[in-house]
Motif scaffolding. Structure first.
Motif, mmCIF file in Angstrom:
data_model
loop_
_atom_site.group_PDB
_atom_site.id
_atom_site.type_symbol
_atom_site.label_atom_id
_atom_site.label_comp_id
_atom_site.label_asym_id
_atom_site.label_seq_id
_atom_site.Cartn_x
_atom_site.Cartn_y
_atom_site.Cartn_z
ATOM 1 N N GLN A 1 -11.342 42.998 46.406
ATOM 2 C CA GLN A 1 -10.435 44.087 46.793
ATOM 3 C C GLN A 1 -9.232 44.144 45.851
ATOM 4 O O GLN A 1 -8.620 43.129 45.530
ATOM 5 C CB GLN A 1 -9.954 43.894 48.231
ATOM 6 C CG GLN A 1 -10.952 44.374 49.275
ATOM 7 C CD GLN A 1 -10.425 44.259 50.688
ATOM 8 O OE1 GLN A 1 -9.845 43.244 51.062
ATOM 9 N NE2 GLN A 1 -10.615 45.293 51.487
ATOM 10 N N TYR B 1 -14.701 47.614 53.220
ATOM 11 C CA TYR B 1 -13.785 46.999 52.258
ATOM 12 C C TYR B 1 -13.319 47.947 51.168
ATOM 13 O O TYR B 1 -12.363 47.628 50.450
ATOM 14 C CB TYR B 1 -14.449 45.771 51.622
ATOM 15 C CG TYR B 1 -14.583 44.612 52.582
ATOM 16 C CD1 TYR B 1 -13.499 43.777 52.857
ATOM 17 C CD2 TYR B 1 -15.793 44.349 53.218
ATOM 18 C CE1 TYR B 1 -13.619 42.710 53.734
ATOM 19 C CE2 TYR B 1 -15.924 43.286 54.101
ATOM 20 C CZ TYR B 1 -14.836 42.468 54.353
ATOM 21 O OH TYR B 1 -14.953 41.412 55.229
ATOM 22 N N GLN B 2 -13.986 49.077 50.995
ATOM 23 C CA GLN B 2 -13.648 50.038 49.940
ATOM 24 C C GLN B 2 -13.642 49.376 48.558
ATOM 25 O O GLN B 2 -12.810 49.684 47.692
ATOM 26 C CB GLN B 2 -12.308 50.717 50.231
ATOM 27 C CG GLN B 2 -12.368 51.708 51.386
ATOM 28 C CD GLN B 2 -13.292 52.896 51.092
ATOM 29 O OE1 GLN B 2 -13.116 53.610 50.113
ATOM 30 N NE2 GLN B 2 -14.275 53.110 51.966
ATOM 31 N N VAL B 3 -14.554 48.451 48.369
ATOM 32 C CA VAL B 3 -14.823 47.853 47.065
ATOM 33 C C VAL B 3 -16.001 48.593 46.456
ATOM 34 O O VAL B 3 -16.975 48.914 47.149
ATOM 35 C CB VAL B 3 -15.154 46.346 47.218
ATOM 36 C CG1 VAL B 3 -15.736 45.775 45.920
ATOM 37 C CG2 VAL B 3 -13.906 45.566 47.624
ATOM 38 N N LYS C 1 -13.515 40.288 49.883
ATOM 39 C CA LYS C 1 -12.066 40.078 49.983
ATOM 40 C C LYS C 1 -11.480 39.702 48.625
ATOM 41 O O LYS C 1 -10.365 40.123 48.284
ATOM 42 C CB LYS C 1 -11.780 38.998 51.021
ATOM 43 C CG LYS C 1 -12.068 39.451 52.450
ATOM 44 C CD LYS C 1 -11.975 38.302 53.441
ATOM 45 C CE LYS C 1 -12.380 38.758 54.843
ATOM 46 N NZ LYS C 1 -12.435 37.628 55.806
#
Length: 461
Positions: free
Chosen positions: A180, A234-236, A177
């Motif tokens: 991101q 999370y597309q991190v 989080k």
């Protein structure tokens, strides 16, 4: 031309430009590549001294993005002075330092500043820095990004040092989080304790097979399953360090096809060494994840060729000889880590050239992709105008033997001692300055710290 002097032009019959090797002259100005001239367009009257290297190959310096320098705190293991000299001797012009096994680890902004202080005026090549994710440090991540950290590494299993504890699922969600929207990247030591009694075995600890059985493929597979799920959610940007098990490749490929921004590296030891050939008691071969069998190794080579594995690094992880427990030859108790920073280029080429890899593949896997991962793709790893004039000048066909007196690492223990390799590094140029030539170094360290600008979008390999 004296060591430490500024090089204005490098002339060779074999300059690697893109995917082609051809005669050319590389013109350098203010530490950058200004232009690359074909021999037909070059006149000797360029107003500067030309370094003519004959038939030696000229290509971008290696960018090794997985190096444990261990300074401050464990300089008896390694240090910036010795590590970066070893790098220069091996044609490596940039290293990225791991957040452990230094004391303190690079897990807070304060500790990062201490790391920078420890590296000052000691670096013979350029150095960037990874930070670490450990339980409870999530609020340190963004300040470290703003200070120039290249990204972060975490362990899903015991790291081997108390000051760098491994993360649990809660820590990973918290870190994701925080990351991101930053464009940063999270690196994973991807092994999970999934056995009833992880790391325990009743076998003979002097036999390599006993250690290998204690770190089976399933530990990597289940860890990588966790990584892929987090990456997709999370597309991190996520990156798997030192992939050992080829059995995990399908999971990685499936996640990428589903849109995960996921990259993966393997190391020289997984490509050069095989479990069948590790002698009893030879704990200098121990690393985690372990060196696996030759069939697995061939699958890793195939994955490099098809692009399923993005890059190759050293994972240089030295220690003092006593920690290798050589007197007992105990694989279960010995420190896990292999020293190879100086020899990555010839190690890779010695095996890759037999498998029809080209010099352009060397640059892609050892320089360009590693630079992009580290946020340095706009500066390093490419031979083109505007990039840093970081060059390795080497003879790929020439053989040499690794002997203790040529090793620049602080501790000379390595599984490669006595190996005969293809590829002799003749000279290394760092931002237009001659830092290494024919076994000798410039008198003063000329490397600098590379602080990475915050990225708003992911770097693409």
């Amino acid at each position: 031309m004296e060591l430490g002097s500024v090089v204005s032009a490098v002339k060779s019959n074999r300059v690697l430009i893109g995917n082609k090797v051809s005669p050319a002259v590389v013109i350098i100005k203010n530490g950058k590549i200004q232009q690359i001239l074909s021999r037909s367009n070059f006149t000797e009257d360029v107003g500067c001294e030309v370094l003519d290297v004959g038939d030696s190959v000229v290509m971008p310096g290696v960018v090794d993005c997985h190096v444990h320098v261990n300074e401050p705190g464990r300089t008896s293991w390694e240090g910036f002075w010795t590590a970066t000299r070893a790098a220069a001797a091996g044609g490596v012009t940039t290293i990225v330092d791991m957040p452990l096994n230094s004391i303190p680890p690079t897990t807070t902004l304060r500790n990062f500043h201490e790391k920078l202080k420890g590296a000052t005026e000691k670096c013979f090549v350029d150095v960037a820095f990874w930070g670490g994710v450990v339980p409870g440090n999530q609020l340190e991540l963004r300040p470290m990004i703003q200070a120039g950290i290249a990204g972060f590494k975490c362990f899903l299993i015991n790291s081997g040092v108390d000051e760098f504890p491994h993360v649990e699922e809660f820590d990973l969600h918290t870190a994701m989080k925080q990351l991101q929207g930053t464009g940063s990247v999270l690196l994973f030591h991807a092994e999970l304790d999934v056995q009833p009694t992880p790391g325990r075995t009743d076998g003979d600890p002097s036999k390599y097979s006993t250690f290998l059985q204690s770190r089976p493929d399933v530990m990597e597979i289940e860890a990588i399953r966790t990584v892929t799920e987090l990456c997709l959610r999370y597309q991190v940007r996520c990156h798997i360090v030192h992939l050992s098990s080829a059995k995990a490749l399908k999971l990685i490929q499936k996640a990428r096809q589903a849109g995960a921004p996921l990259t993966v590296e393997t190391t020289h030891h997984y490509l050069s060494l095989s479990a069948e050939n590790v002698p009893a008691g030879a704990t200098q071969f121990k690393c985690c994840p372990p060196i696996r069998d030759s069939a697995n190794q061939e699958q890793l080579w195939s994955a490099l060729k098809t692009g399923q594995i993005d890059m190759v690094v050293s994972d240089h992880s030295p220690c003092t000889p006593d920690l290798k427990k050589l007197e007992r030859g105990d694989f279960m108790e010995a420190w896990g880590g292999i020293s190879s920073l100086q020899f990555g280029l010839p190690l890779f080429w010695s095996s890759a050239s037999r498998r029809d890899f080209q010099l352009s593949d060397v640059v892609r896997l050892l320089s360009r992709n590693t630079a992009y991962l580290s946020g340095l793709g706009h500066l390093k790893g490419t031979l083109a105008p505007g990039f840093d004039a970081d060059l390795v000048i080497w003879d790929p066909e020439t053989a040499f033997q690794i002997e203790e007196d040529i090793i620049q690492h602080r501790n000379k223990l390595t599984p490669y001692l006595g190996f005969t390799l293809q590829g002799v590094v003749r000279a290394t140029i760092l931002r237009g300055q001659l830092v290494f030539r024919d076994g000798s170094f410039c008198s003063e360290p000329l490397g600098k710290h590379l602080l990475i600008p915050q990225r708003t979008s992911p770097s693409q390999l």
